[in-house]
Design a protein around this motif. Structure first.
Motif, PDB file in Angstrom:
ATOM      1  N   GLY A 156       0.826  -1.210   0.000  1.00  0.00           N
ATOM      2  CA  GLY A 156       0.000   0.000   0.000  1.00  0.00           C
ATOM      3  C   GLY A 156       0.861   1.261   0.000  1.00  0.00           C
ATOM      4  O   GLY A 156       2.034   1.230  -0.374  1.00  0.00           O
ATOM      5  N   ASP A 157       0.304   2.348   0.453  1.00  0.00           N
ATOM      6  CA  ASP A 157       0.947   3.668   0.406  1.00  0.00           C
ATOM      7  C   ASP A 157       2.320   3.687   1.099  1.00  0.00           C
ATOM      8  O   ASP A 157       2.402   3.492   2.305  1.00  0.00           O
ATOM      9  N   LEU A 158       3.368   3.937   0.292  1.00  0.00           N
ATOM     10  CA  LEU A 158       4.734   3.936   0.817  1.00  0.00           C
ATOM     11  C   LEU A 158       5.236   5.361   1.112  1.00  0.00           C
ATOM     12  O   LEU A 158       5.894   5.603   2.107  1.00  0.00           O
ATOM     13  N   GLY A 215      -0.051   2.492  -5.411  1.00  0.00           N
ATOM     14  CA  GLY A 215      -0.040   3.946  -5.572  1.00  0.00           C
ATOM     15  C   GLY A 215       0.482   4.721  -4.385  1.00  0.00           C
ATOM     16  O   GLY A 215       0.536   4.218  -3.267  1.00  0.00           O
ATOM     17  N   ASP A 216       0.896   5.989  -4.637  1.00  0.00           N
ATOM     18  CA  ASP A 216       1.549   6.835  -3.639  1.00  0.00           C
ATOM     19  C   ASP A 216       2.845   6.190  -3.136  1.00  0.00           C
ATOM     20  O   ASP A 216       3.116   6.187  -1.949  1.00  0.00           O
ATOM     21  N   LEU A 217       3.635   5.679  -4.081  1.00  0.00           N
ATOM     22  CA  LEU A 217       4.983   5.177  -3.731  1.00  0.00           C
ATOM     23  C   LEU A 217       5.856   6.356  -3.353  1.00  0.00           C
ATOM     24  O   LEU A 217       6.718   6.271  -2.500  1.00  0.00           O
ATOM     25  N   GLY A 250      -0.753   6.912  -7.702  1.00  0.00           N
ATOM     26  CA  GLY A 250      -1.821   7.494  -6.890  1.00  0.00           C
ATOM     27  C   GLY A 250      -1.852   9.000  -7.056  1.00  0.00           C
ATOM     28  O   GLY A 250      -1.150   9.554  -7.914  1.00  0.00           O
ATOM     29  N   ASN A 251      -2.635   9.677  -6.231  1.00  0.00           N
ATOM     30  CA  ASN A 251      -2.730  11.131  -6.344  1.00  0.00           C
ATOM     31  C   ASN A 251      -1.405  11.818  -6.015  1.00  0.00           C
ATOM     32  O   ASN A 251      -1.063  12.837  -6.587  1.00  0.00           O
ATOM     33  N   HIS A 252      -0.620  11.232  -5.081  1.00  0.00           N
ATOM     34  CA  HIS A 252       0.657  11.854  -4.707  1.00  0.00           C
ATOM     35  C   HIS A 252       1.730  11.691  -5.773  1.00  0.00           C
ATOM     36  O   HIS A 252       2.602  12.541  -5.893  1.00  0.00           O
ATOM     37  N   ASP A 253       1.702  10.573  -6.496  1.00  0.00           N
ATOM     38  CA  ASP A 253       2.752  10.366  -7.500  1.00  0.00           C
ATOM     39  C   ASP A 253       2.197  10.251  -8.914  1.00  0.00           C
ATOM     40  O   ASP A 253       2.761   9.571  -9.775  1.00  0.00           O
ATOM     41  N   LEU A 259      -5.778  -0.668  -7.540  1.00  0.00           N
ATOM     42  CA  LEU A 259      -6.342   0.652  -7.813  1.00  0.00           C
ATOM     43  C   LEU A 259      -6.090   1.614  -6.654  1.00  0.00           C
ATOM     44  O   LEU A 259      -6.130   1.223  -5.486  1.00  0.00           O
ATOM     45  N   HIS A 260      -5.834   2.881  -7.022  1.00  0.00           N
ATOM     46  CA  HIS A 260      -5.732   3.938  -6.012  1.00  0.00           C
ATOM     47  C   HIS A 260      -7.052   4.691  -6.082  1.00  0.00           C
ATOM     48  O   HIS A 260      -7.400   5.243  -7.132  1.00  0.00           O
ATOM     49  N   THR A 261      -7.797   4.711  -5.013  1.00  0.00           N
ATOM     50  CA  THR A 261      -9.154   5.282  -5.064  1.00  0.00           C
ATOM     51  C   THR A 261      -9.655   5.642  -3.671  1.00  0.00           C
ATOM     52  O   THR A 261      -9.177   5.121  -2.668  1.00  0.00           O
ATOM     53  N   GLY A 278      -5.139   1.376  -2.773  1.00  0.00           N
ATOM     54  CA  GLY A 278      -4.280   2.334  -2.104  1.00  0.00           C
ATOM     55  C   GLY A 278      -5.064   3.603  -1.833  1.00  0.00           C
ATOM     56  O   GLY A 278      -6.152   3.798  -2.384  1.00  0.00           O
ATOM     57  N   HIS A 279      -4.536   4.457  -0.980  1.00  0.00           N
ATOM     58  CA  HIS A 279      -5.010   5.799  -0.661  1.00  0.00           C
ATOM     59  C   HIS A 279      -5.316   5.965   0.825  1.00  0.00           C
ATOM     60  O   HIS A 279      -4.747   6.840   1.471  1.00  0.00           O
ATOM     61  N   VAL A 280      -6.210   5.142   1.383  1.00  0.00           N
ATOM     62  CA  VAL A 280      -6.508   5.240   2.815  1.00  0.00           C
ATOM     63  C   VAL A 280      -5.415   4.472   3.560  1.00  0.00           C
ATOM     64  O   VAL A 280      -5.054   3.358   3.168  1.00  0.00           O
TER      65      VAL A 280
HETATM   66 MN   LIG Z   1      -3.348   8.751  -1.942  1.00  0.00          MN
END
Ligand SMILES: [Mn+2]
Length: 465
Positions: free
Chosen positions: A11-13, A57-59, A92-95, A172-174, A201-203
């Motif tokens: 998940g989010d790294l 996502g958000d690596l 994800g949204n960050h990357d 999926l990042h959502t 990913g995301h939460v």
């Molecule tokens: Mn995110």
């Protein structure tokens, strides 16, 4: 006879992000963040001989962190490729921008970004002699996306397996079930309707993932924000021809946070309540460290069932290097003022650290939620100074006419005038609420009155002893 395929799901790294509220005295604070988490993930992927590592996502935390992230990601992908482990990710949204750029700099297929153009992509994985998989996913292309990505999900990708019989895994990042969120929102129902498991990913709080077709969050790879409590780490998925066979979360996070709630009511008879509170905290911290150790051993047992190679893993990898405790003190006590003063004056409790099995624990936050144990109504019945003071305090608490008179009385004095001038002159930012002088004075009176009452009660006790 094919062997099951193994995938490590991450998940989010947030590479580049420094975790919040690290211990001030930590000698190796740089080994408590995402970089160390990635190290552990790669070491574990190699030890368990997995076929792929998939990131949801958000690596990378921020576009500006991409150069800091490049080195560790390059090293990670090389170490995985050496063992024939495939690395793939959705952005994800960050990357949304950073991941594509970094994957480009890594070159070739070191890290495959699934659906890099924002559209859906299916990517097959066919390890020799093992179950064939098909990863289905899409990436963010900008920081904020309001459209439901499942609205554009291709019919051809529906179903638990591909036409060739590859077992499908969704990535999926959502933001789930929050239609207004600008993070590619979709619904659990839409994902479930595809007939395949979805790892999201995301939460940052991991979902309780289990069964053959779970839909939920993998959670952050290590504790990032100050309130990310509990086990964190990647999930090991074992997949046979019939589908997802087993799923186990590996608590590989180098940094963990836990809540510790203590009732200070047990300190009523204590000769030195401050010292005894410290002993209580130490006991509580030890209890938590022991529970984390037991959880690591239980995870190792489960791992050995699905991956005998796990025996080569160092057990320490399955536990945190440091545990930040969010201490909450509750209950009722007659030592309320003393404890509060001690907590404010002493950095020692906040900076308190203990060691158990090589793990450092520290108090990252103290929340004072205890109350004084004496009953104001009861004390207000007499005619002594204690009763008079208790009645005044009850009046101030209720905010009735007498409270207004008390505050007005204070304001009419010279010191009250100074207090008002001082409060009025406080620097304020634009849009700040104006200071309510009466309310400030009321709470100051209440606090001073309670301290005086505690002091009077302590004197009475001493006299009686
Ligand atoms: Mn995110």
């Amino acid at each position: 006879m094919t062997r099951p395929t193994r995938v490590l799901l991450v998940g989010d790294l947030h590479l580049g992000l420094r975790p919040r509220r690290l211990p001030e005295r930590a000698a190796d604070a740089d080994r408590l963040g995402p970089r160390e988490a990635l190290e552990r993930i790669v070491t574990t992927a190699r030890a368990l001989d997995v076929d792929a590592v998939a990131f949801a996502g958000d690596l990378i935390h921020h576009l500006e962190d991409r150069f800091e992230a490049l080195g560790p990601l390059k090293g990670a992908c090389q170490r995985l490729a050496e063992r024939g482990v495939v690395a793939l990710a959705v952005a994800g949204n960050h990357d949304a921008v950073a991941l594509n750029r970094v994957a480009g700099l890594l070159g070739g297929e070191a890290l495959h970004v699934l659906g890099a153009d924002g559209g859906w992509e299916a990517r097959s994985l066919e390890p020799e002699g093992a179950t064939a998989l098909e990863f289905v996913g899409r990436s963010f292309v900008r920081e904020h996306e309001t459209a439901d990505p499942m609205a554009a999900f291709p019919e051809a990708l529906r179903g638990p397996t591909s036409p060739e019989g590859r077992v499908r895994i969704g990535l999926l990042h959502t933001q789930l079930d929050a239609a207004d969120a600008p993070y590619a929102p979709t619904t659990r129902a839409a994902l479930e309707a595809t007939g395949m498991p979805w790892f999201l990913g995301h939460v940052h709080d991991p979902s309780p993932l289990s069964g053959s077709r779970p839909v939920g969050y993998l959670g952050s790879a290590t504790a990032l924000a100050a309130d990310e409590c509990g086990a964190r780490g990647p999930w090991l998925a074992t997949v046979g021809p019939e589908g997802l066979r087993d799923l186990v979360q590996l608590p590989l996070a180098p940094l963990r946070r836990e809540r510790l709630e203590l009732d200070v009511g047990v300190l009523e008879e204590a000769a030195d309540p401050v010292a005894e509170l410290e002993a209580l905290v130490e006991e509580g911290a030890t209890r938590i460290l022991e529970a984390i150790g037991a959880e690591g051993r239980a995870t190792m047992q489960r791992l050995l069932d699905v991956a005998p190679e796990a025996g080569s893993l160092e057990e320490a990898t399955l536990g945190p290097r440091a545990v930040g405790l969010r201490l909450r003190l509750v209950g009722r006590t007659r030592h309320a003022v003393r404890l509060r003063d001690a907590l404010e004056a002493q950095g020692s409790l906040r900076e308190y650290a203990t060691h158990g099995g090589g793990i450092q624990a520290w108090i990252q936050k103290v929340e004072v939620a205890f109350a004084r144990s004496h009953d104001l109504e009861e004390l207000a019945r007499g005619n002594d100074p204690i009763a008079l003071l208790a009645r005044k305090l009850l009046a101030i608490e209720s905010g009735d006419a007498e409270a207004g008179e008390l505050v007005a009385g204070v304001l009419a004095t010279r010191r009250g005038g100074f207090a008002r001038a001082w409060l009025d002159a406080l620097p304020r930012g634009e849009g700040d609420e104006p200071v309510d002088v009466e309310e400030e004075l009321r709470s100051a009176l209440l606090e001073a009155g309670q301290e005086a009452l505690d002091a009077l009660l302590a004197q009475r006790e001493e006299a009686a002893a």
